[in-house]
Design an enzyme around this catalytic site. Structure first.
Site, PDB file in Angstrom:
ATOM      1  N   GLY A 183       3.492 -64.951  17.721  1.00  0.00           N
ATOM      2  CA  GLY A 183       3.350 -65.905  18.825  1.00  0.00           C
ATOM      3  C   GLY A 183       2.421 -67.060  18.501  1.00  0.00           C
ATOM      4  O   GLY A 183       2.022 -67.808  19.392  1.00  0.00           O
TER       5      GLY A 183
ATOM      6  N   GLU B   7       1.059 -55.467  20.365  1.00  0.00           N
ATOM      7  CA  GLU B   7       0.581 -55.684  21.744  1.00  0.00           C
ATOM      8  C   GLU B   7       0.336 -54.350  22.439  1.00  0.00           C
ATOM      9  O   GLU B   7      -0.599 -54.204  23.219  1.00  0.00           O
ATOM     10  CB  GLU B   7       1.598 -56.554  22.506  1.00  0.00           C
TER      11      GLU B   7
ATOM     12  N   GLU C 221       4.803 -56.662  11.054  1.00  0.00           N
ATOM     13  CA  GLU C 221       4.459 -57.821  11.874  1.00  0.00           C
ATOM     14  C   GLU C 221       2.969 -58.125  11.745  1.00  0.00           C
ATOM     15  O   GLU C 221       2.140 -57.505  12.436  1.00  0.00           O
ATOM     16  CB  GLU C 221       4.769 -57.547  13.344  1.00  0.00           C
TER      17      GLU C 221
ATOM     18  N   SER D 141       6.607 -65.103  14.390  1.00  0.00           N
ATOM     19  CA  SER D 141       7.063 -66.501  14.355  1.00  0.00           C
ATOM     20  C   SER D 141       8.288 -66.729  13.476  1.00  0.00           C
ATOM     21  O   SER D 141       8.377 -67.729  12.766  1.00  0.00           O
ATOM     22  CB  SER D 141       5.907 -67.429  13.973  1.00  0.00           C
TER      23      SER D 141
ATOM     24  N   LYS E 116       9.940 -58.954  25.193  1.00  0.00           N
ATOM     25  CA  LYS E 116       8.625 -58.657  25.795  1.00  0.00           C
ATOM     26  C   LYS E 116       8.754 -58.710  27.322  1.00  0.00           C
ATOM     27  O   LYS E 116       9.797 -58.348  27.847  1.00  0.00           O
ATOM     28  CB  LYS E 116       7.571 -59.618  25.247  1.00  0.00           C
TER      29      LYS E 116
ATOM     30  N   ASN F 257      12.982 -59.333  20.644  1.00  0.00           N
ATOM     31  CA  ASN F 257      11.970 -58.656  21.465  1.00  0.00           C
ATOM     32  C   ASN F 257      11.630 -59.582  22.628  1.00  0.00           C
ATOM     33  O   ASN F 257      10.881 -60.540  22.460  1.00  0.00           O
ATOM     34  CB  ASN F 257      10.733 -58.371  20.607  1.00  0.00           C
TER      35      ASN F 257
ATOM     36  N   HIS G  76       4.333 -51.618  18.752  1.00  0.00           N
ATOM     37  CA  HIS G  76       4.141 -53.067  18.659  1.00  0.00           C
ATOM     38  C   HIS G  76       2.650 -53.363  18.784  1.00  0.00           C
ATOM     39  O   HIS G  76       1.931 -52.679  19.516  1.00  0.00           O
ATOM     40  CB  HIS G  76       4.930 -53.775  19.768  1.00  0.00           C
TER      41      HIS G  76
END
Ligand code: PGA
Length: 253
Positions: A175, A99, A169, A215, A11, A9, A97
């Site tokens: 992250g 985000e 996730e 991660s 991003k 991904n 996702h």
């Protein structure tokens, strides 16, 4: 055997040229995939065609979108539809996702619409679920992720849901360098599979790959992926470094 998948991904990272270079470096490592293994690259929209044409010579390497809109077509300036993805032969799209859920206020109901549009257009959703830290600390992560699945996916008939990829996730691990332990990952993946089995039966639940994200690194992928219900990873930061992502692909069962 269920599909085992290393999904990158990117991003909103890398220029086009950097993206081309990264793909070239990864492919030049020459990792050959078995028929049950896949490497998927979820790249920014302007790089989809380049990515597709770069990887299409390789067996089981694919390009993926990172998102699409929850409407079929029309006056939605700046958005990309599932039909558009299909028209350039993109077979995968990440949906939901964390985000997107957080910054673009994507609800479970909106994601159900996106899932439907992807399936109508022959695009496989990589459907993300996962809990924030406060929910993990309260110990209610199972209920939280089960609700995400129920509200976005459980309207689907068995023959559709079994074509999906699910990515678990935990938001507190994305992250942050803080990975779920192998035990935590296995436990919740097993739980997610049991939720799918309750709704659709074991046979269907056993066909659905459940990826772990948060991660995943070159040095922990093998251990994470070794768990029976962890079918690979959705990888952010480490997918931007060729040598690291190559190791992650090699860590697939
Ligand atoms: P990360 O991101 O690997 O950088 O934690 C994972 C993701 O958000 O998909």
């Amino acid at each position: 055997m269920r599909k085992q998948i290393a999904a990158a991904n990117w991003k909103m990272n890398l220029t086009y040229q950097q993206g081309e270079e990264l793909l070239d470096e990864i492919l030049s490592a020459g990792v050959k995939l078995n028929e049950h293994q896949q490497a998927i690259f979820a790249v920014p929209s302007p790089y989809l065609l380049m990515t597709r044409s770069t990887v299409e010579e390789e067996l089981n390497y694919f390009a993926s979108a990172q998102n699409c809109y929850n409407k079929k077509s029309g006056a939605y300036t700046g958005e990309v539809s599932a039909e558009m993805l299909n028209s350039i032969n993109i077979k995968y799209c990440v949906l939901g996702h964390s985000e997107r859920r957080e910054y673009f206020i994507e609800s479970n109901a909106m994601l159900a619409e996106k899932v439907n549009l992807c399936l109508e257009n022959f695009v496989t959703p990589i459907f993300c679920c996962g809990e924030p830290l406060a929910i993990r600390e309260a110990g209610t992560q199972n209920e939280f992720v089960a609700t995400q699945l129920k509200e976005s996916l459980f309207h689907l008939p068995a023959e559709k849901i079994k074509t999906l990829i699910i990515a678990y996730e935990p938001i507190w691990a994305i992250g942050t360098g803080k990975t779920a332990t192998t035990e935590q990952a296995q436990e919740i993946h097993k739980y997610l599979r049991s939720v799918l089995a309750d709704q659709y039966g074991e046979e269907v639940a056993n066909e659905i790959p459940i990826l772990y994200g948060g991660s995943v690194k070159a040095n922990n992928a093998k251990e994470l992926f070794a768990s029976p219900d962890v079918d690979g990873g959705l990888v952010g930061g480490a997918s931007l470094v060729a040598a690291d992502f190559v190791e992650i692909i090699k860590a697939l069962k």
